[in-house]
Motif scaffolding. Structure first.
Motif, PDB file in Angstrom:
ATOM      1  N   LEU A   1       0.787  -1.236   0.000  1.00  0.00           N
ATOM      2  CA  LEU A   1       0.000   0.000   0.000  1.00  0.00           C
ATOM      3  C   LEU A   1       0.817   1.283   0.000  1.00  0.00           C
ATOM      4  O   LEU A   1       0.309   2.331  -0.419  1.00  0.00           O
ATOM      5  N   ILE A   2       2.066   1.239   0.478  1.00  0.00           N
ATOM      6  CA  ILE A   2       2.827   2.482   0.636  1.00  0.00           C
ATOM      7  C   ILE A   2       3.906   2.570  -0.440  1.00  0.00           C
ATOM      8  O   ILE A   2       4.847   1.766  -0.456  1.00  0.00           O
ATOM      9  N   PRO A   3       3.799   3.525  -1.359  1.00  0.00           N
ATOM     10  CA  PRO A   3       4.815   3.681  -2.397  1.00  0.00           C
ATOM     11  C   PRO A   3       6.195   3.940  -1.783  1.00  0.00           C
ATOM     12  O   PRO A   3       6.330   4.716  -0.839  1.00  0.00           O
ATOM     13  N   GLY A   4       7.197   3.268  -2.303  1.00  0.00           N
ATOM     14  CA  GLY A   4       8.557   3.471  -1.811  1.00  0.00           C
ATOM     15  C   GLY A   4       8.984   2.503  -0.733  1.00  0.00           C
ATOM     16  O   GLY A   4      10.164   2.449  -0.383  1.00  0.00           O
ATOM     17  N   ILE A   5       8.039   1.715  -0.192  1.00  0.00           N
ATOM     18  CA  ILE A   5       8.394   0.698   0.806  1.00  0.00           C
ATOM     19  C   ILE A   5       8.698  -0.605   0.079  1.00  0.00           C
ATOM     20  O   ILE A   5       7.852  -1.145  -0.626  1.00  0.00           O
ATOM     21  N   ASP A   6       9.907  -1.095   0.271  1.00  0.00           N
ATOM     22  CA  ASP A   6      10.340  -2.315  -0.415  1.00  0.00           C
ATOM     23  C   ASP A   6      10.392  -3.535   0.506  1.00  0.00           C
ATOM     24  O   ASP A   6      10.338  -4.671   0.022  1.00  0.00           O
ATOM     25  N   THR A   7      10.508  -3.317   1.781  1.00  0.00           N
ATOM     26  CA  THR A   7      10.531  -4.426   2.727  1.00  0.00           C
ATOM     27  C   THR A   7      10.094  -3.910   4.092  1.00  0.00           C
ATOM     28  O   THR A   7      10.185  -2.712   4.381  1.00  0.00           O
ATOM     29  N   ALA A   8       9.600  -4.815   4.932  1.00  0.00           N
ATOM     30  CA  ALA A   8       9.057  -4.392   6.224  1.00  0.00           C
ATOM     31  C   ALA A   8       9.209  -5.513   7.240  1.00  0.00           C
ATOM     32  O   ALA A   8       9.307  -6.702   6.879  1.00  0.00           O
ATOM     33  N   GLY A   9       9.219  -5.132   8.515  1.00  0.00           N
ATOM     34  CA  GLY A   9       9.314  -6.115   9.585  1.00  0.00           C
ATOM     35  C   GLY A   9       8.908  -5.499  10.905  1.00  0.00           C
ATOM     36  O   GLY A   9       8.590  -4.311  10.991  1.00  0.00           O
ATOM     37  N   ILE A  10       8.922  -6.315  11.946  1.00  0.00           N
ATOM     38  CA  ILE A  10       8.544  -5.871  13.283  1.00  0.00           C
ATOM     39  C   ILE A  10       9.635  -6.262  14.267  1.00  0.00           C
ATOM     40  O   ILE A  10      10.136  -7.393  14.235  1.00  0.00           O
ATOM     41  N   LEU A  11      10.007  -5.308  15.119  1.00  0.00           N
ATOM     42  CA  LEU A  11      11.032  -5.538  16.131  1.00  0.00           C
ATOM     43  C   LEU A  11      10.408  -5.452  17.521  1.00  0.00           C
ATOM     44  O   LEU A  11       9.697  -4.504  17.829  1.00  0.00           O
ATOM     45  N   LEU A  12      10.687  -6.450  18.357  1.00  0.00           N
ATOM     46  CA  LEU A  12      10.324  -6.413  19.764  1.00  0.00           C
ATOM     47  C   LEU A  12      11.601  -6.405  20.588  1.00  0.00           C
ATOM     48  O   LEU A  12      12.540  -7.157  20.300  1.00  0.00           O
TER      49      LEU A  12
ATOM     50  N   THR B   1       9.237  -9.249   5.549  1.00  0.00           N
ATOM     51  CA  THR B   1       8.853  -9.619   4.185  1.00  0.00           C
ATOM     52  C   THR B   1      10.058 -10.083   3.382  1.00  0.00           C
ATOM     53  O   THR B   1       9.910 -10.558   2.259  1.00  0.00           O
ATOM     54  N   SER B   2      11.249  -9.924   3.958  1.00  0.00           N
ATOM     55  CA  SER B   2      12.493 -10.453   3.389  1.00  0.00           C
ATOM     56  C   SER B   2      13.470 -10.599   4.553  1.00  0.00           C
ATOM     57  O   SER B   2      13.105 -10.358   5.708  1.00  0.00           O
ATOM     58  N   GLU B   3      14.683 -10.991   4.280  1.00  0.00           N
ATOM     59  CA  GLU B   3      15.680 -11.119   5.334  1.00  0.00           C
ATOM     60  C   GLU B   3      16.243  -9.768   5.784  1.00  0.00           C
ATOM     61  O   GLU B   3      16.829  -9.660   6.865  1.00  0.00           O
ATOM     62  N   LEU B   4      16.057  -8.729   4.963  1.00  0.00           N
ATOM     63  CA  LEU B   4      16.648  -7.428   5.275  1.00  0.00           C
ATOM     64  C   LEU B   4      16.211  -6.862   6.627  1.00  0.00           C
ATOM     65  O   LEU B   4      17.059  -6.369   7.385  1.00  0.00           O
ATOM     66  N   PRO B   5      14.915  -6.879   6.978  1.00  0.00           N
ATOM     67  CA  PRO B   5      14.541  -6.339   8.290  1.00  0.00           C
ATOM     68  C   PRO B   5      15.237  -7.055   9.438  1.00  0.00           C
ATOM     69  O   PRO B   5      15.622  -6.432  10.430  1.00  0.00           O
ATOM     70  N   HIS B   6      15.416  -8.364   9.312  1.00  0.00           N
ATOM     71  CA  HIS B   6      16.102  -9.112  10.364  1.00  0.00           C
ATOM     72  C   HIS B   6      17.569  -8.684  10.450  1.00  0.00           C
ATOM     73  O   HIS B   6      18.120  -8.517  11.546  1.00  0.00           O
ATOM     74  N   ASP B   7      18.192  -8.488   9.285  1.00  0.00           N
ATOM     75  CA  ASP B   7      19.583  -8.032   9.268  1.00  0.00           C
ATOM     76  C   ASP B   7      19.718  -6.648   9.897  1.00  0.00           C
ATOM     77  O   ASP B   7      20.670  -6.377  10.645  1.00  0.00           O
ATOM     78  N   LEU B   8      18.758  -5.771   9.607  1.00  0.00           N
ATOM     79  CA  LEU B   8      18.798  -4.417  10.155  1.00  0.00           C
ATOM     80  C   LEU B   8      18.540  -4.421  11.664  1.00  0.00           C
ATOM     81  O   LEU B   8      19.135  -3.634  12.407  1.00  0.00           O
ATOM     82  N   ASP B   9      17.650  -5.303  12.129  1.00  0.00           N
ATOM     83  CA  ASP B   9      17.415  -5.428  13.565  1.00  0.00           C
ATOM     84  C   ASP B   9      18.680  -5.904  14.277  1.00  0.00           C
ATOM     85  O   ASP B   9      19.027  -5.417  15.359  1.00  0.00           O
ATOM     86  N   GLU B  10      19.358  -6.867  13.680  1.00  0.00           N
ATOM     87  CA  GLU B  10      20.589  -7.378  14.278  1.00  0.00           C
ATOM     88  C   GLU B  10      21.656  -6.287  14.320  1.00  0.00           C
ATOM     89  O   GLU B  10      22.403  -6.164  15.297  1.00  0.00           O
ATOM     90  N   LEU B  11      21.705  -5.480  13.271  1.00  0.00           N
ATOM     91  CA  LEU B  11      22.661  -4.373  13.236  1.00  0.00           C
ATOM     92  C   LEU B  11      22.391  -3.391  14.368  1.00  0.00           C
ATOM     93  O   LEU B  11      23.321  -2.914  15.041  1.00  0.00           O
TER      94      LEU B  11
END
Length: 229
Positions: free
Chosen positions: A40-51, A64-74
């Motif tokens: 729904l949001i133009p320009g959003i390519d991947t998404a995730g949730i962090l707790l 929605t891909s591995e990228l959010p997990h990689d960014l959370d770990e970073l």
């Protein structure tokens, strides 16, 4: 928000509401939310949730891909970043271009290295034990408009509702289990010491106070003494 965008958002929210009311797990509902954000949001390519737990434990969900997990770990390693900022304090964290944003220099360098240049992060909820954020990322720099930010806010509210409902269900289940264990422990005391239910509960209550231990934990120890002979 344009009429067509309103219709798209309303339709997807109806689908999400049906999913939340059905037999799907909280993980399934959160995955629906992150998928809807990319759709729904133009320009959003991947998404995730962090707790993030009070003890500093990071849990990365519904990517929605591995990228959010990689960014959370970073962010866990660096202890900085927009998702962490949203989860632990700010309501909405908006990044138009990591190349010019100076708030988290080490994280921005890492995000750019793996191809992420922009993002939106939304605080989901904060409890005594856990904080959370819905995190949306773009591969290109983008000046996020009001419509995009609002759509993300609506989706974040839905994700927060799903998480809170799940937490409430877990608490209810825990309460039922604790009640059953306390009842079992009372029965053991009544049988062992030939006292009535009131006296058995009073004994457990006094042990709980003297040892500064939860009543449910006292019950578990009493039950363990039976299995130990």
């Amino acid at each position: 928000m344009s009429p067509s965008a309103n219709r798209d958002l309303a339709g997807r929210m109806a689908e999400l509401a049906r999913a939340a009311a059905g037999p799907k797990s909280v993980q399934d509902v959160l995955s629906e939310v992150t998928s809807a954000a990319v759709e729904l949001i133009p320009g959003i390519d991947t998404a995730g949730i962090l707790l993030v737990s009070r003890g500093g434990r990071f849990e990365s969900l519904a990517g929605t891909s591995e990228l959010p997990h990689d960014l959370d770990e970073l962010q866990r390693i660096l202890d900085e970043g927009p998702c962490l900022a949203a989860a632990t304090g700010e309501l909405i964290v908006q990044v138009d271009d990591f190349r010019t944003d100076a708030r988290w220099p080490a994280y921005a360098a890492g995000a750019m290295k793996i191809g992420v240049l922009s993002g939106l992060s939304y605080r989901l909820y904060t409890s005594d034990q856990t904080a959370g954020a819905l995190n949306l990322f773009g591969f290109e720099p983008r000046a996020w408009d009001e419509e995009s930010v609002m759509t993300g806010s609506v989706l974040a509210a839905h994700a927060a509702a799903a998480l809170l409902a799940s937490r409430h269900a877990e608490q209810m289940h825990s309460a039922v289990v604790s009640r059953d264990r306390i009842g079992q422990a009372k029965g053991i005391i009544m049988e062992r010491f030939k006292v009535d239910e009131t006296a058995a509960f009073e004994l457990m209550r006094r042990l709980s106070q003297e040892r500064n231990t939860k009543l449910a934990d006292i019950a578990d120890r009493i039950i363990d003494t039976r299995s130990d002979g």
